[in-house]
Each structure stands twice: as structure tokens, then as C-alpha cells.
Design a protein around this motif. Structure first.
Motif, mmCIF file in Angstrom:
data_model
loop_
_atom_site.group_PDB
_atom_site.id
_atom_site.type_symbol
_atom_site.label_atom_id
_atom_site.label_comp_id
_atom_site.label_asym_id
_atom_site.label_seq_id
_atom_site.Cartn_x
_atom_site.Cartn_y
_atom_site.Cartn_z
ATOM 1 N N UNK A 103 155.476 11.469 2.448
ATOM 2 C CA UNK A 103 154.524 11.705 1.364
ATOM 3 C C UNK A 103 155.206 12.444 0.219
ATOM 4 N N UNK A 104 154.928 12.006 -1.001
ATOM 5 C CA UNK A 104 155.470 12.640 -2.194
ATOM 6 C C UNK A 104 154.367 12.902 -3.202
ATOM 7 N N UNK A 105 154.680 13.676 -4.227
ATOM 8 C CA UNK A 105 153.665 14.116 -5.183
ATOM 9 C C UNK A 105 154.161 13.975 -6.614
ATOM 10 N N UNK A 106 153.322 13.360 -7.456
ATOM 11 C CA UNK A 106 153.620 13.209 -8.881
ATOM 12 C C UNK A 106 152.545 13.948 -9.681
ATOM 13 N N UNK A 107 152.893 15.024 -10.405
ATOM 14 C CA UNK A 107 151.911 15.735 -11.223
ATOM 15 C C UNK A 107 151.814 15.136 -12.631
ATOM 16 N N UNK A 108 150.598 14.802 -13.042
ATOM 17 C CA UNK A 108 150.386 14.235 -14.375
ATOM 18 C C UNK A 108 150.825 15.193 -15.477
ATOM 19 N N UNK A 109 150.717 16.509 -15.238
ATOM 20 C CA UNK A 109 151.036 17.493 -16.270
ATOM 21 C C UNK A 109 152.488 17.413 -16.734
ATOM 22 N N UNK A 110 153.352 16.824 -15.915
ATOM 23 C CA UNK A 110 154.737 16.665 -16.326
ATOM 24 C C UNK A 110 154.901 15.763 -17.538
ATOM 25 N N UNK A 111 153.856 15.014 -17.855
ATOM 26 C CA UNK A 111 153.920 14.059 -18.969
ATOM 27 C C UNK A 111 153.280 14.615 -20.249
ATOM 28 N N UNK A 112 153.075 15.930 -20.301
ATOM 29 C CA UNK A 112 152.689 16.576 -21.556
ATOM 30 C C UNK A 112 153.737 16.272 -22.634
ATOM 31 N N UNK A 113 153.284 15.954 -23.830
ATOM 32 C CA UNK A 113 154.212 15.912 -24.956
ATOM 33 C C UNK A 113 154.694 17.332 -25.239
ATOM 34 N N UNK A 114 155.950 17.456 -25.621
ATOM 35 C CA UNK A 114 156.502 18.756 -25.973
ATOM 36 C C UNK A 114 155.839 19.280 -27.258
ATOM 37 N N UNK A 115 155.807 20.596 -27.390
ATOM 38 C CA UNK A 115 155.212 21.201 -28.590
ATOM 39 C C UNK A 115 155.864 20.695 -29.866
ATOM 40 N N UNK A 116 157.182 20.437 -29.811
ATOM 41 C CA UNK A 116 157.879 19.945 -30.994
ATOM 42 C C UNK A 116 157.394 18.557 -31.392
ATOM 43 N N UNK A 117 156.974 17.772 -30.411
ATOM 44 C CA UNK A 117 156.440 16.439 -30.682
ATOM 45 C C UNK A 117 155.006 16.536 -31.213
ATOM 46 N N UNK A 118 154.228 17.430 -30.625
ATOM 47 C CA UNK A 118 152.830 17.562 -31.023
ATOM 48 C C UNK A 118 152.683 18.119 -32.433
ATOM 49 N N UNK A 154 146.753 19.486 -23.870
ATOM 50 C CA UNK A 154 145.964 19.320 -22.652
ATOM 51 C C UNK A 154 144.852 18.315 -22.834
ATOM 52 N N UNK A 155 144.549 17.958 -24.093
ATOM 53 C CA UNK A 155 143.581 16.896 -24.363
ATOM 54 C C UNK A 155 144.215 15.546 -24.025
ATOM 55 N N UNK A 156 143.427 14.500 -23.821
ATOM 56 C CA UNK A 156 143.979 13.212 -23.379
ATOM 57 C C UNK A 156 145.089 12.662 -24.257
ATOM 58 N N UNK A 157 145.005 12.851 -25.577
ATOM 59 C CA UNK A 157 145.998 12.257 -26.475
ATOM 60 C C UNK A 157 147.302 13.043 -26.535
ATOM 61 N N UNK A 158 147.399 14.154 -25.803
ATOM 62 C CA UNK A 158 148.624 14.965 -25.845
ATOM 63 C C UNK A 158 149.540 14.694 -24.658
ATOM 64 N N UNK A 159 149.334 13.542 -24.007
ATOM 65 C CA UNK A 159 150.163 13.148 -22.865
ATOM 66 C C UNK A 159 150.859 11.820 -23.143
ATOM 67 N N UNK A 160 152.024 11.657 -22.527
ATOM 68 C CA UNK A 160 152.772 10.405 -22.607
ATOM 69 C C UNK A 160 152.246 9.464 -21.519
ATOM 70 N N UNK A 161 151.128 8.832 -21.786
ATOM 71 C CA UNK A 161 150.482 7.965 -20.794
ATOM 72 C C UNK A 161 151.361 6.760 -20.477
ATOM 73 N N UNK A 162 152.021 6.217 -21.491
ATOM 74 C CA UNK A 162 152.875 5.048 -21.265
ATOM 75 C C UNK A 162 154.053 5.408 -20.369
ATOM 76 N N UNK A 163 154.603 6.607 -20.565
ATOM 77 C CA UNK A 163 155.688 7.053 -19.693
ATOM 78 C C UNK A 163 155.232 7.195 -18.256
#
Length: 206
Positions: A53-68, A77-86
Motif C-alpha cells: 500500500x502506498x499514499x499520494x497526497x493531493x496537497x503536493x500539487x499546490x502551485x508554488x507561491x511564485x506561480x500564484x 488551497x482553493x481548487x484553482x490553486x492546484x496543478x490538477x493536470x499534473x
């Protein structure tokens, strides 16, 4: 329904029998305890199937502050601040099971994602993915749903969420006023979105 970790682990193991890869989405609002419960669930599965068993945390796909940029950092933390495609691409690679897949992990105290912070190995055929928006019924998030074999939503009353979230901000150095502001003006807005705009899970965990 509130199954214990052992019961839930055995349920997932039974459902995953014969599958070369089995992906479980564990979703819920901020403060629901997803990180804790996903860790415990992963450990419980590994008690029966060591190393599988392994674990993937969605929070790892936060865009960096420099990108935001300055305008978007306050709502991080809002939906549009994540790299969903990644995230989608990594989940597809994990499903294929051809190579190990390195996934990012979010460092909350540093407020940044660490690339390659965790490795999903070929032996880890049961993969738990945890995060707020995994079942959000909005594009591009809803396009993740076909990648999951089984979905679980953690349902927690708002009063409990607020208490946990305020304490989280206090522990991170915010004063009381700042903790309350961040909880009510950011986290709880995201929580209400998650609760009100959620695809039906296979199981609710209250």
C-alpha cells in the motif's frame, strides 16, 4: 458509517483482490483528518499485505507561491490553486504500473511542495490518494473520477472542522484573530464547496 481502520483495510483488500493496481480516493473538507486517516489506513493495509500500500497526497500539487502571485497566495488551497493536470498525469502513470512514480509532498510549515518527496513503487499495488477536491463535481477535478476504483468521503460536522482548523493555524504561529480569519474566510469556504459540490462516493466515513 464509521468503520474502524482494520475493517476498512480488509474491505479494500478484498475489493482489490486480483488487481495489479487499485486506486482509492479519500476525499473530504479541510480539517476532516484526511492525512491522519490515510496514513493509518495505509499502515493497516500494510499490516496484512506488507509493502503493498502506498499514499499520494493531493496537497503536493499546490502551485508554488511564485506561480500564484501576490493576488492568489491569500486563497491558496482553493481548487484553482492546484496543478490538477499534473496530478492526473501522475495517477495515470501509477495506474499503468510500468515504472515507479515520484510524487510531490507538501511541507506545511514551509508552505511549499517538495518535488519527488515520495516514491510509489511497483510493489505498492493499492494506492490511497487523499485530498479535498478528489470528488469535486467541477472540471477539471471531475475528470479524475474514472481513475479511482473506489471512493471514500470523510464527513465531519462544521463545528468540529472549525475547532480543528483554528487550532491548526494557532499551532502554525497565527494569533487568535488571524487563526479565526483564515479559518472562516478561507478554509471553511473551501469546506462548504467540498460538501455541497461532491460526486457521490462509494462510501461515506463519518
Amino acid at each position: 458509517m464509521t468503520p474502524d481502520f482494520d475493517t476498512l483495510a480488509r474491505q479494500i483488500i478484498g475489493a482489490a483482490e486480483g488487481a495489479s493496481r487499485y486506486l482509492v480516493a479519500l476525499a473530504g473538507p479541510p480539517g476532516a483528518g484526511k492525512s491522519y486517516r490515510s496514513d493509518q489506513l495505509c499502515d493497516a493495509i500494510n499490516q496484512y499485505l506488507p509493502g503493498q500500500a502506498g499514499l499520494v497526497p493531493m496537497d503536493g500539487y499546490h502551485f508554488d507561491n511564485a506561480v500564484l502571485g501576490e493576488q492568489q497566495v491569500p486563497v491558496k488551497g482553493a481548487p484553482h490553486t492546484f496543478d490538477v493536470e499534473g496530478l492526473r498525469c501522475d495517477l495515470e502513470r501509477i495506474r499503468q504500473g510500468i515504472h515507479p512514480v515520484a510524487v510531490p509532498v507538501f511541507d506545511r510549515p514551509l508552505d511549499l511542495a517538495r518535488a519527488g518527496g515520495r516514491l510509489i513503487t511497483l510493489e505498492q499495488r493499492i494506492v490511497i490518494v487523499e485530498g479535498n477536491y478528489l470528488l469535486l463535481d467541477r472540471s477539471p477535478w471531475r475528470e479524475l473520477r474514472p481513475l479511482f476504483d473506489w471512493t471514500l468521503f470523510i464527513d465531519v460536522d462544521d463545528v468540529v472542522l472549525i475547532e480543528r482548523l483554528v487550532n491548526r493555524w494557532l499551532e502554525m504561529g497565527q494569533d487568535r484573530a488571524g487563526a479565526l480569519a483564515r479559518t472562516h474566510r478561507k478554509d471553511m469556504l473551501n469546506a462548504q464547496l467540498v460538501k455541497s459540490c461532491c460526486l457521490s462516493p462509494d462510501q461515506r466515513w463519518r
